[in-house]
Design a protein around this motif. Structure first.
Motif, PDB file in Angstrom:
ATOM      1  N   THR A  48       0.824  -1.203   0.000  1.00 41.63           N
ATOM      2  CA  THR A  48       0.000   0.000   0.000  1.00 41.63           C
ATOM      3  C   THR A  48       0.863   1.259   0.000  1.00 41.63           C
ATOM      4  N   ASP A 152      -7.396   7.902 -10.042  1.00 45.26           N
ATOM      5  CA  ASP A 152      -7.848   6.552 -10.386  1.00 45.26           C
ATOM      6  C   ASP A 152      -7.632   6.287 -11.866  1.00 45.26           C
ATOM      7  N   ARG A 222     -10.664   2.511  -6.951  1.00 45.73           N
ATOM      8  CA  ARG A 222     -11.891   3.023  -6.324  1.00 45.73           C
ATOM      9  C   ARG A 222     -12.970   1.945  -6.290  1.00 45.73           C
ATOM     10  N   LYS A 228     -20.782  -0.588  -3.230  1.00 47.91           N
ATOM     11  CA  LYS A 228     -20.528   0.234  -2.043  1.00 47.91           C
ATOM     12  C   LYS A 228     -20.701  -0.551  -0.747  1.00 47.91           C
ATOM     13  N   GLU A 231     -16.862  -3.989  -1.081  1.00 45.02           N
ATOM     14  CA  GLU A 231     -15.820  -3.439  -1.944  1.00 45.02           C
ATOM     15  C   GLU A 231     -14.802  -4.470  -2.413  1.00 45.02           C
ATOM     16  N   LYS A 311      -8.741  10.038  -2.415  1.00 51.89           N
ATOM     17  CA  LYS A 311      -9.956   9.222  -2.480  1.00 51.89           C
ATOM     18  C   LYS A 311      -9.681   7.782  -2.898  1.00 51.89           C
ATOM     19  N   ASN A 313      -8.739   3.962  -2.599  1.00 47.24           N
ATOM     20  CA  ASN A 313      -8.792   2.892  -1.609  1.00 47.24           C
ATOM     21  C   ASN A 313      -7.507   2.073  -1.760  1.00 47.24           C
ATOM     22  N   TYR A 314      -6.483   2.432  -1.011  1.00 47.96           N
ATOM     23  CA  TYR A 314      -5.159   1.847  -1.228  1.00 47.96           C
ATOM     24  C   TYR A 314      -5.075   0.359  -0.868  1.00 47.96           C
ATOM     25  N   LEU A 316      -7.379  -1.830  -1.231  1.00 46.46           N
ATOM     26  CA  LEU A 316      -8.041  -2.523  -2.328  1.00 46.46           C
ATOM     27  C   LEU A 316      -7.190  -2.461  -3.594  1.00 46.46           C
TER      28      LEU A 316
END
Length: 343
Positions: A48, A152, A222, A228, A231, A311, A313-314, A316
């Motif tokens: 990450t 992204d 993302r 939602k 994820e 924003k 999602n690291y 993920l």
């Protein structure tokens, strides 16, 4: 007589179905990782923290949205090639500065000359067979005074390719050079019509007839509205269009190492979004090369100046990058070359 004919047809159909299912079972059973611990060791070098460092860099304001042919994008391309130099990852012999010039004559909207960035790790046993890991490096620039950072789209893909390149390089240093060559391809001019990848496939540096597969990454940082509440997913598009085996390679990599939910919603040939046609893998597919496109779907900041690094999602992003790395590892090291056929 009619009844007997019908019965015979049913029997033939059943046998055909059985033969097909046996082929699928044999194919799936043949896709195995015999070096799971080794793969996990290098897969876990994708972190990450390092993904975040790359992504924050390439999507920062100082590059003014990375528009094709403009100074900001040129500087990002230099960041990418400088990284490869620092890791001693080779440039192609014919393009020793890592750049393939994409001339303005083939670009729209009076854009300036641009470049694809190419680095590779040579294979140990089949150096003339190639696996591509690709992502576009450009974005939309400045529009009405606002910087479109494209964190992204496609800072996430760019960061993932760089991290995978490092992971393979660490493996090489430890004596685990891939059997087949792996090409890390950062293409320009995706946002204006896939022109960088089109130029590459029309002017390939490595022979396309020796290309095994292309794994393309475009937006994997993302979560979209559909997911939602869960994820843990990635969209997989196109893997089964030209090679049934490629589809099952991705599935095996996933079940063995990361356990994401592989979402095939956009894989349908009738998908009205036509995502299969909308990123750089498509130009390889047009040449008959098996491809797979990894994608997180559109979100509220898609193609907006609000697509920023904060924003992402690291965790993920890391998980998705590991899936792609594991898939590439198998393709590069499998005893037999990937079969480009549909079963």
């Amino acid at each position: 007589m009619k009844i007997l004919v019908a019965s015979a047809l049913i029997l033939v159909g059943s046998c055909a179905t059985l033969r097909h299912s046996e082929k699928i079972d044999n194919l799936k059973n043949g896709i195995t990782y015999k070096d799971e611990k080794v793969v996990k060791k290098y897969l876990n070098t994708i972190t990450t923290e390092e993904l975040k460092a790359h992504l924050e860099e390439v999507s920062s304001d100082k590059y003014n949205g990375r528009k094709t042919g403009e100074e900001g994008h040129n500087q990002v391309c230099d960041y990418i090639r400088t990284y490869y130099k620092s890791k001693n990852i080779k440039a192609p012999e014919s393009h020793s500065n890592y750049y393939q010039k994409v001339p303005k004559e083939i670009l729209p909207d009076s854009l300036n000359d641009s470049q694809n960035v190419i680095a590779y790790i040579e294979g140990s046993e089949y150096p003339n067979e190639y696996i591509y890991i690709s992502a576009h490096s450009d974005h939309e620039g400045i529009i009405k005074g606002e910087i479109y950072n494209g964190a992204d789209d496609n800072g996430s893909g760019t960061a993932a390719v760089l991290e995978m390149a490092e992971a393979f390089t660490i493996a090489v240093k430890d004596g685990h050079r891939p059997k087949r060559s792996i090409v890390f391809l950062h293409v320009t001019a995706e946002e204006v019509g896939l022109h960088g990848s089109r130029y590459y496939t029309e002017n390939p540096i490595f022979p396309l007839e020796n290309t095994i597969a292309t794994l393309n990454i475009d937006m994997i940082g993302r979560v979209d509205e559909r997911h939602k509440d869960n994820e843990n997913y990635v969209y997989v598009i196109g893997a089964d269009r030209l090679s049934t085996e490629l589809h099952y390679v991705v599935e095996e990599a996933n079940s063995e190492f990361v356990n994401l939910n592989l979402d095939y919603k956009y894989n349908s040939e009738n998908d009205p979004n036509r995502y299969y046609n909308r990123s750089d893998h498509y130009n390889f597919a047009l040449k008959g090369i098996p491809v797979v496109f990894f994608f997180n779907g559109e979100h509220e900041d898609y193609t907006k100046p609000t697509d920023t690094a904060d924003k992402i999602n690291y965790p993920l992003l890391e998980k998705r990058a590991k899936l792609i790395f594991a898939s590439a590892w198998y393709l590069a090291n499998s005893p037999e070359r990937l079969t480009p056929e549909i079963i």
